[in-house]
Motif scaffolding. Structure first.
Motif, PDB file in Angstrom:
ATOM      1  N   ILE A 162      19.670  61.086 -22.701  1.00  0.00           N
ATOM      2  CA  ILE A 162      18.388  61.041 -22.006  1.00  0.00           C
ATOM      3  C   ILE A 162      18.336  62.078 -20.885  1.00  0.00           C
ATOM      4  CG2 ILE A 162      16.933  59.614 -20.513  1.00  0.00           C
ATOM      5  CD1 ILE A 162      17.868  57.184 -22.159  1.00  0.00           C
ATOM      6  N   ASP A 279      11.557  59.746 -27.974  1.00  0.00           N
ATOM      7  CA  ASP A 279      10.976  59.797 -26.634  1.00  0.00           C
ATOM      8  C   ASP A 279      11.619  58.765 -25.698  1.00  0.00           C
ATOM      9  OD1 ASP A 279       9.960  57.686 -28.070  1.00  0.00           O
ATOM     10  OD2 ASP A 279       7.963  57.777 -27.176  1.00  0.00           O
ATOM     11  N   ALA A 281      13.564  57.063 -22.751  1.00  0.00           N
ATOM     12  CA  ALA A 281      13.692  57.444 -21.348  1.00  0.00           C
ATOM     13  C   ALA A 281      14.273  56.280 -20.554  1.00  0.00           C
ATOM     14  CB  ALA A 281      12.327  57.831 -20.769  1.00  0.00           C
ATOM     15  N   THR A 304       8.528  57.253 -23.478  1.00  0.00           N
ATOM     16  CA  THR A 304       7.535  58.042 -22.752  1.00  0.00           C
ATOM     17  C   THR A 304       6.166  57.933 -23.406  1.00  0.00           C
ATOM     18  OG1 THR A 304       8.200  59.996 -24.005  1.00  0.00           O
ATOM     19  CG2 THR A 304       9.211  59.661 -21.848  1.00  0.00           C
TER      20      THR A 304
END
Length: 308
Positions: A162, A279, A281, A304
């Motif tokens: 990440i 995506d 996070a 995200t």
């Protein structure tokens, strides 16, 4: 004795790769579902994947997973005081040894298609190559080392994936994925200290420091892996870097028996996460574990972009 085990262990790992892939997807499914609408903690998955894997490889009863987890946690505390200050794990080690002796006896009566049965067959055919006590000792070592350390590596890998998206591309093919895993094992070794202290038989001087005979010395693997005399930019996470092999697997006759399994499990879960949740996070800063074992006690993640 390691030679009698290593090849068979590697063979079982290779044969179980499809099963491992299915397990990985099964464990990630609830995470994917949770992340559609909220935050998920990755530590339970990181712990369950290697635990369930070693239980399966050794052919231990599936219903004994929590018992094994409890005993291993008592033997190898995953957090808490530094080496030399832990509680006595001898009672848990005795219970685990007795449990595994029972499993060995059961395989003698009813062998199966698992690593424990295979090693029992080796012992029966060549007891001089693999004595009973050593057979149980190797099974104990595989169980104790089989998942807390790998879980810590997975947790660290998720955070690095990440934090360094430009380097997470290494996970997109098998050769580079191995480089990613090797570097995370160097960068933040799952086990920071050797399993036991070194005790000099006579007074020695190392690096200008006098170490008296009988003193307990704890080599710090995490520090060795960041030695600036050995690695350029030692505090940077740089997959594919050159230089000597890290010490997170030990070395020589004591090189980690399960090193290939470590690479396989960490790479598989990180690759699957990257494929299914590109995506991903951090939802908030993870809680770092302190003590002999690294990794995180909680690792909350989000996406995200929400997907319905």
């Amino acid at each position: 004795m390691r030679a009698a085990v290593a090849r068979r262990f590697a063979e079982h790992v290779r044969r179980r790769q499809p099963w491992l892939s299915t397990l990985c997807d099964h464990l990630l499914e609830p995470v994917v579902e949770t992340l559609r609408h909220g935050v998920a903690d990755m530590t339970p998955v990181a712990e369950a994947f290697p635990r369930d894997t070693i239980v399966h490889l050794l052919g231990l009863p599936w219903t004994d997973r929590e018992l094994v987890s409890t005993l291993v946690a008592d033997i190898f505390p995953t957090s808490g005081p530094l080496p030399g200050g832990e509680g006595d794990g001898a009672a848990a080690m005795r219970r685990l040894t007795e449990y595994l002796q029972g499993e060995v006896a059961r395989r003698r009566r009813t062998p199966g298609d698992d690593l424990t049965s295979e090693l029992v067959r080796v012992h029966t055919a060549r007891p001089e190559a693999l004595p009973h006590d050593e057979l149980v000792s190797i099974l104990t070592g595989l169980t104790v080392a089989g998942f807390p350390q790998i879980a810590a590596g997975i947790e660290t890998g998720i955070v690095l994936m990440i934090r360094h998206p430009e380097r997470a591309v290494f996970l997109d093919d098998p050769v580079h994925a191995r480089m990613f895993v090797d570097e995370l094992l160097r960068y933040d070794a799952p086990v920071q200290y050797t399993p036991a202290p070194r005790i000099p038989a006579r007074t020695v001087v190392i690096g200008g420091v006098t170490i008296p005979a009988g003193a307990r010395v704890w080599p710090v693997l995490g520090a060795a892996n960041r030695d600036p005399a050995v690695y350029s930019q030692p505090d940077e996470f740089l997959p594919g870097r050159g230089g000597p092999r890290h010490l997170s697997f030990g070395g020589g006759a004591h090189h980690c028996l399960g090193a290939e399994l470590v690479h396989l499990e960490i790479a598989m879960l990180l690759q699957r996460l990257r494929q299914r949740l590109p995506d991903l996070a951090q939802a908030q800063p993870p809680a770092q574990r302190y003590g002999r074992l690294r990794g995180f006690t909680s690792l909350p993640v989000t996406r995200t972009e929400r997907r319905s």
